[in-house]
Write a protein that holds these residues in place. Sequence first.
Motif, PDB file in Angstrom:
ATOM      1  N   ALA A   1      27.705  40.640  35.900  1.00 48.61           N
ATOM      2  CA  ALA A   1      28.293  41.759  35.160  1.00 48.61           C
ATOM      3  C   ALA A   1      29.494  42.295  35.947  1.00 48.61           C
ATOM      4  O   ALA A   1      29.441  42.405  37.176  1.00 48.61           O
ATOM      5  N   HIS A   2      30.562  42.602  35.248  1.00 48.56           N
ATOM      6  CA  HIS A   2      31.781  43.025  35.914  1.00 48.56           C
ATOM      7  C   HIS A   2      32.274  44.326  35.308  1.00 48.56           C
ATOM      8  O   HIS A   2      31.867  44.692  34.208  1.00 48.56           O
ATOM      9  N   PRO A   3      33.101  45.041  36.041  1.00 47.58           N
ATOM     10  CA  PRO A   3      33.665  44.697  37.355  1.00 47.58           C
ATOM     11  C   PRO A   3      32.660  44.906  38.489  1.00 47.58           C
ATOM     12  O   PRO A   3      31.742  45.704  38.364  1.00 47.58           O
TER      13      PRO A   3
ATOM     14  N   THR B   1      23.358  31.763  53.369  1.00 52.13           N
ATOM     15  CA  THR B   1      23.559  31.582  51.931  1.00 52.13           C
ATOM     16  C   THR B   1      24.414  32.737  51.415  1.00 52.13           C
ATOM     17  O   THR B   1      24.127  33.895  51.700  1.00 52.13           O
ATOM     18  N   PHE B   2      25.459  32.413  50.655  1.00 49.92           N
ATOM     19  CA  PHE B   2      26.324  33.477  50.154  1.00 49.92           C
ATOM     20  C   PHE B   2      26.926  33.091  48.808  1.00 49.92           C
ATOM     21  O   PHE B   2      26.970  31.913  48.426  1.00 49.92           O
ATOM     22  N   ILE B   3      27.374  34.114  48.093  1.00 49.68           N
ATOM     23  CA  ILE B   3      28.129  33.954  46.850  1.00 49.68           C
ATOM     24  C   ILE B   3      29.382  34.806  46.961  1.00 49.68           C
ATOM     25  O   ILE B   3      29.306  35.985  47.316  1.00 49.68           O
ATOM     26  N   ASP B   4      30.535  34.200  46.702  1.00 39.34           N
ATOM     27  CA  ASP B   4      31.810  34.912  46.678  1.00 39.34           C
ATOM     28  C   ASP B   4      32.273  35.004  45.230  1.00 39.34           C
ATOM     29  O   ASP B   4      32.573  33.975  44.598  1.00 39.34           O
ATOM     30  N   ALA B   5      32.317  36.220  44.691  1.00 37.49           N
ATOM     31  CA  ALA B   5      32.664  36.424  43.280  1.00 37.49           C
ATOM     32  C   ALA B   5      33.924  37.270  43.161  1.00 37.49           C
ATOM     33  O   ALA B   5      34.169  38.157  43.981  1.00 37.49           O
ATOM     34  N   GLU B   6      34.709  36.987  42.125  1.00 33.78           N
ATOM     35  CA  GLU B   6      35.938  37.732  41.872  1.00 33.78           C
ATOM     36  C   GLU B   6      35.597  39.075  41.249  1.00 33.78           C
ATOM     37  O   GLU B   6      34.755  39.161  40.357  1.00 33.78           O
ATOM     38  N   GLU B   7      36.248  40.112  41.711  1.00 31.63           N
ATOM     39  CA  GLU B   7      35.871  41.498  41.386  1.00 31.63           C
ATOM     40  C   GLU B   7      35.963  41.821  39.901  1.00 31.63           C
ATOM     41  O   GLU B   7      35.028  42.346  39.301  1.00 31.63           O
ATOM     42  N   ARG B   8      37.089  41.514  39.264  1.00 27.98           N
ATOM     43  CA  ARG B   8      37.326  41.996  37.898  1.00 27.98           C
ATOM     44  C   ARG B   8      36.614  41.169  36.832  1.00 27.98           C
ATOM     45  O   ARG B   8      36.203  41.690  35.810  1.00 27.98           O
ATOM     46  N   SER B   9      36.440  39.859  37.096  1.00 30.46           N
ATOM     47  CA  SER B   9      35.821  38.984  36.098  1.00 30.46           C
ATOM     48  C   SER B   9      34.333  38.758  36.335  1.00 30.46           C
ATOM     49  O   SER B   9      33.602  38.412  35.414  1.00 30.46           O
ATOM     50  N   GLY B  10      33.863  38.922  37.603  1.00 27.27           N
ATOM     51  CA  GLY B  10      32.476  38.620  37.931  1.00 27.27           C
ATOM     52  C   GLY B  10      32.195  37.142  38.089  1.00 27.27           C
ATOM     53  O   GLY B  10      31.038  36.725  38.236  1.00 27.27           O
ATOM     54  N   VAL B  11      33.237  36.293  38.082  1.00 23.96           N
ATOM     55  CA  VAL B  11      33.076  34.843  38.178  1.00 23.96           C
ATOM     56  C   VAL B  11      32.916  34.431  39.641  1.00 23.96           C
ATOM     57  O   VAL B  11      33.656  34.903  40.512  1.00 23.96           O
ATOM     58  N   THR B  12      31.948  33.552  39.918  1.00 19.66           N
ATOM     59  CA  THR B  12      31.752  33.022  41.264  1.00 19.66           C
ATOM     60  C   THR B  12      32.789  31.948  41.552  1.00 19.66           C
ATOM     61  O   THR B  12      32.896  30.962  40.819  1.00 19.66           O
ATOM     62  N   PHE B  13      33.556  32.136  42.622  1.00 22.71           N
ATOM     63  CA  PHE B  13      34.591  31.180  43.001  1.00 22.71           C
ATOM     64  C   PHE B  13      34.137  30.254  44.127  1.00 22.71           C
ATOM     65  O   PHE B  13      34.676  29.169  44.285  1.00 22.71           O
ATOM     66  N   ARG B  14      33.167  30.721  44.914  1.00 24.01           N
ATOM     67  CA  ARG B  14      32.696  29.896  46.030  1.00 24.01           C
ATOM     68  C   ARG B  14      31.268  30.300  46.362  1.00 24.01           C
ATOM     69  O   ARG B  14      30.916  31.474  46.333  1.00 24.01           O
TER      70      ARG B  14
ATOM     71  N   LYS C   1      44.912  29.009  40.291  1.00 23.02           N
ATOM     72  CA  LYS C   1      46.283  29.284  39.856  1.00 23.02           C
ATOM     73  C   LYS C   1      46.302  29.685  38.383  1.00 23.02           C
ATOM     74  O   LYS C   1      46.938  30.677  38.000  1.00 23.02           O
ATOM     75  N   ASP C   2      45.593  28.916  37.541  1.00 24.39           N
ATOM     76  CA  ASP C   2      45.541  29.253  36.110  1.00 24.39           C
ATOM     77  C   ASP C   2      44.824  30.576  35.874  1.00 24.39           C
ATOM     78  O   ASP C   2      45.216  31.360  34.996  1.00 24.39           O
ATOM     79  N   PHE C   3      43.792  30.824  36.664  1.00 20.77           N
ATOM     80  CA  PHE C   3      43.028  32.069  36.528  1.00 20.77           C
ATOM     81  C   PHE C   3      43.920  33.275  36.824  1.00 20.77           C
ATOM     82  O   PHE C   3      43.903  34.267  36.094  1.00 20.77           O
ATOM     83  N   LYS C   4      44.692  33.183  37.891  1.00 18.00           N
ATOM     84  CA  LYS C   4      45.593  34.287  38.251  1.00 18.00           C
ATOM     85  C   LYS C   4      46.612  34.540  37.152  1.00 18.00           C
ATOM     86  O   LYS C   4      46.928  35.690  36.821  1.00 18.00           O
ATOM     87  N   LYS C   5      47.097  33.468  36.557  1.00 16.65           N
ATOM     88  CA  LYS C   5      48.133  33.603  35.539  1.00 16.65           C
ATOM     89  C   LYS C   5      47.566  34.121  34.223  1.00 16.65           C
ATOM     90  O   LYS C   5      48.113  35.053  33.621  1.00 16.65           O
ATOM     91  N   GLN C   6      46.451  33.518  33.783  1.00 12.83           N
ATOM     92  CA  GLN C   6      45.953  33.798  32.440  1.00 12.83           C
ATOM     93  C   GLN C   6      45.017  35.002  32.379  1.00 12.83           C
ATOM     94  O   GLN C   6      45.015  35.740  31.396  1.00 12.83           O
TER      95      GLN C   6
ATOM     96  N   LEU D   1      44.020  37.294  35.408  1.00 10.62           N
ATOM     97  CA  LEU D   1      44.468  38.449  36.178  1.00 10.62           C
ATOM     98  C   LEU D   1      45.799  38.966  35.657  1.00 10.62           C
ATOM     99  O   LEU D   1      46.043  40.173  35.648  1.00 10.62           O
ATOM    100  N   GLY D   2      46.681  38.052  35.196  1.00 10.22           N
ATOM    101  CA  GLY D   2      47.937  38.490  34.608  1.00 10.22           C
ATOM    102  C   GLY D   2      47.715  39.300  33.350  1.00 10.22           C
ATOM    103  O   GLY D   2      48.331  40.345  33.149  1.00 10.22           O
ATOM    104  N   SER D   3      46.789  38.830  32.501  1.00  9.76           N
ATOM    105  CA  SER D   3      46.460  39.575  31.284  1.00  9.76           C
ATOM    106  C   SER D   3      45.825  40.907  31.618  1.00  9.76           C
ATOM    107  O   SER D   3      46.087  41.927  30.970  1.00  9.76           O
ATOM    108  N   THR D   4      44.986  40.895  32.667  1.00  7.96           N
ATOM    109  CA  THR D   4      44.338  42.145  33.083  1.00  7.96           C
ATOM    110  C   THR D   4      45.371  43.153  33.558  1.00  7.96           C
ATOM    111  O   THR D   4      45.317  44.340  33.225  1.00  7.96           O
ATOM    112  N   SER D   5      46.353  42.669  34.340  1.00  5.36           N
ATOM    113  CA  SER D   5      47.406  43.562  34.825  1.00  5.36           C
ATOM    114  C   SER D   5      48.221  44.112  33.660  1.00  5.36           C
ATOM    115  O   SER D   5      48.567  45.295  33.622  1.00  5.36           O
ATOM    116  N   ALA D   6      48.529  43.212  32.700  1.00  2.00           N
ATOM    117  CA  ALA D   6      49.279  43.666  31.528  1.00  2.00           C
ATOM    118  C   ALA D   6      48.479  44.693  30.736  1.00  2.00           C
ATOM    119  O   ALA D   6      49.021  45.696  30.269  1.00  2.00           O
ATOM    120  N   ALA D   7      47.169  44.422  30.616  1.00  2.38           N
ATOM    121  CA  ALA D   7      46.316  45.359  29.886  1.00  2.38           C
ATOM    122  C   ALA D   7      46.264  46.707  30.591  1.00  2.38           C
ATOM    123  O   ALA D   7      46.289  47.763  29.949  1.00  2.38           O
TER     124      ALA D   7
END
Length: 329
Positions: free
Chosen positions: A66-68, A172-185, A266-271, A273-279
């Motif tokens: 669940a995000h953020p 053991t760890f999970i690294d997740a992106e703050e705004r989307s809640g998606v696990t990146f690593r 790279k695509d995630f940042k553009k599509q 995070l970029g949309s999030t910033s615009a929003a």
Amino acid sequence: MFQNMTQVHACPDPTTGDAPAPGEMPACDIYQADWTNRSAVRHGYLPQWGSAAANEVRGTDGSLFAHPLTGQETVVTFQEDYRRWIEMVYVGEVHDFHGVSLRRYVFSQEDFRNDSVMSADWYQDNLPTGLSNLTLMGGFPLFLSKPHFLEADPSVQQAVEGLDPDPESHLTFIDAEERSGVTFRTHKRVQLNAGLKRLRFPSLSRIEALSLATILQRDLNEAETRCVREEVTWDFGLPAEGDEHMLFLPMVRYDEGFEMPASFVKDFKKQVLGSTSAAKTVQVAGPLFAVLLALIGVIIIMRGRRNEQELARRRTHRYSTIHEGDIMV
């Protein structure tokens, strides 16, 4: 494995149930959602843990939350290897993963603290800290730990030679992106251990004893190498005062890792995070724009009214002039 389950049940006897199809291993019948606990027991299943709360099927598979993510919350994952849900706590931010900041979550220490109030729920009574009891799942004394008994009780570590617990390598760890809640690593690092007490093997021949010694990597003494009819005992260096002592022997250690490729980031940042910033920009600028439009509307209305008043004044003046002329005539 957990199909239809809202509470985790285990099949401790894999030979229970109908005859298997050719090429398949014997197993319990497929668990049904409408079974009661009594029905499950009749079909060979037992509750995995000691309470309904501990047996809950809850949390995500760890790929999305669940995000953020604020860093104040805990996240819950259901771990197949553990046969249970695990609470993970926030420990800090990981900066610059291909230009994206991630939040790191690790296993809660409570999950391996067997002196805590949770221990009865998880059948952890009388276990040293750092171990989780999976005996019901394995059908033999099977215990889960962090690799190299990381953060386990010193007595567990001291009983085994060759350990080198390292938080950097064995956490053991999970690294997740703050705004989307998606696990990146993520890295899931666990160790399976056999719980050994004294082993007694009656009526072993010399060949049997040597074969077993090879499996256990044990050198037999002269008394043990002869053909014996009496019981042969290996104590694995356990204390002599009783069988209640157990040695936790590491069997399997594995590390399951995953991280998003740089192209995806790279695509995630553009599509995304970029949309999030615009929003966010629209979200902030929207009210200001609305106020500006309202001011423009007010100005237009005021000018319109002013023009109407001027026009009315001119009409009145013209009418007054013509009327006075008529009187003069």
